[in-house]
Structure formats: structure tokens, C-alpha cells
Design an enzyme around this catalytic site. Structure first.
Site, mmCIF file in Angstrom:
data_model
loop_
_atom_site.group_PDB
_atom_site.id
_atom_site.type_symbol
_atom_site.label_atom_id
_atom_site.label_comp_id
_atom_site.label_asym_id
_atom_site.label_seq_id
_atom_site.Cartn_x
_atom_site.Cartn_y
_atom_site.Cartn_z
ATOM 1 C CB CYS A 48 2.518 -0.148 -7.354
ATOM 2 S SG CYS A 48 2.126 1.599 -7.190
ATOM 3 C CB CYS A 51 -1.016 0.817 -7.257
ATOM 4 S SG CYS A 51 0.170 1.511 -8.425
#
Length: 122
Positions: A48, A51
Site C-alpha cells: 500500500c 500507507c
């Protein structure tokens, strides 16, 4: 077997605990139910990109809010926990106190995350 919990630390003692097993998560979550301490659960994934982008801010918050527990859970490692919290996108930050969800933020919203941590930490 490897470590069940590890931490990512910065030199100024901020700590984000990485939980790697369901047993470790269950123990930590059960202990949080009897504590007044706020827990910020960061649901993320290795792949991600958003993230990874917000990760330095989360570590900064761990330094700033040393009275708050910061937990990072990789949804690919612990999919049942992500399912229990109905995580549908990443990053998702769930703020929990005494075992109850207080609020959540989905996405890279540093200022909003900071604001709700301040709101719920006491």
C-alpha cells in the site's frame, strides 16, 4: 517461529508496535479493554503506497502522544482482524478505548488523524 510482536522505533522513543499473530493481537486487545489508554490501530499492507506515505507521520504521532498505544496490523498477515474491524480500504486508522471503537479515519489524512487522537486520548 519468529517474533509475534515487534516495534519500529525512532530515536526519540516513539514506538509503533507491529502485531504479527492473532494470539498477540487478542492478548493486546483484551488488555486494552481494562485500560483507559487510547489505542490507535493502523491497518495497512506492505504493498500500500498511501500507507508508506503516512508512516512517518504515524511515528511522529507516537513520539508526540507517548500516552497512546500505536498498533500496526498488516491486513495480509492478520486478515481476520481486518475483517472484524470491517476494514475496506487502506490505510484505515481505528481509535479504540476500553475495547470500543471511538472513531476511524480512512486514507491519508494526517491533520484529521492528529485532531482525533488529541480528542480521544484522555
Amino acid at each position: 517461529m519468529g517474533a509475534q510482536i515487534s516495534s519500529q522505533q525512532r530515536s526519540d522513543h516513539g514506538e509503533v508496535l507491529l502485531v504479527h499473530s492473532l494470539d498477540s493481537w487478542n492478548t493486546r486487545f483484551q488488555n486494552s479493554k481494562t485500560s483507559n489508554k487510547l489505542m490507535v490501530i493502523d491497518f495497512s499492507a506492505e504493498w500500500c503506497r498511501p500507507c508508506k506515505f503516512i508512516e512517518p507521520a504515524v511515528h511522529d504521532f507516537a513520539v508526540e502522544f507517548s500516552d497512546v498505544d500505536f498498533i500496526k496490523i498488516d491486513i495480509d498477515e492478520l486478515p481476520d482482524v481486518a475483517k472484524d474491524f470491517e476494514v475496506k480500504a487502506m490505510p484505515t486508522f481505528v481509535l479504540v478505548k476500553k475495547g470500543k471503537e471511538q472513531e476511524r479515519i480512512v486514507g491519508v489524512k494526517k491533520d484529521e488523524l492528529h485532531r482525533i487522537i488529541e480528542k480521544h486520548r484522555f
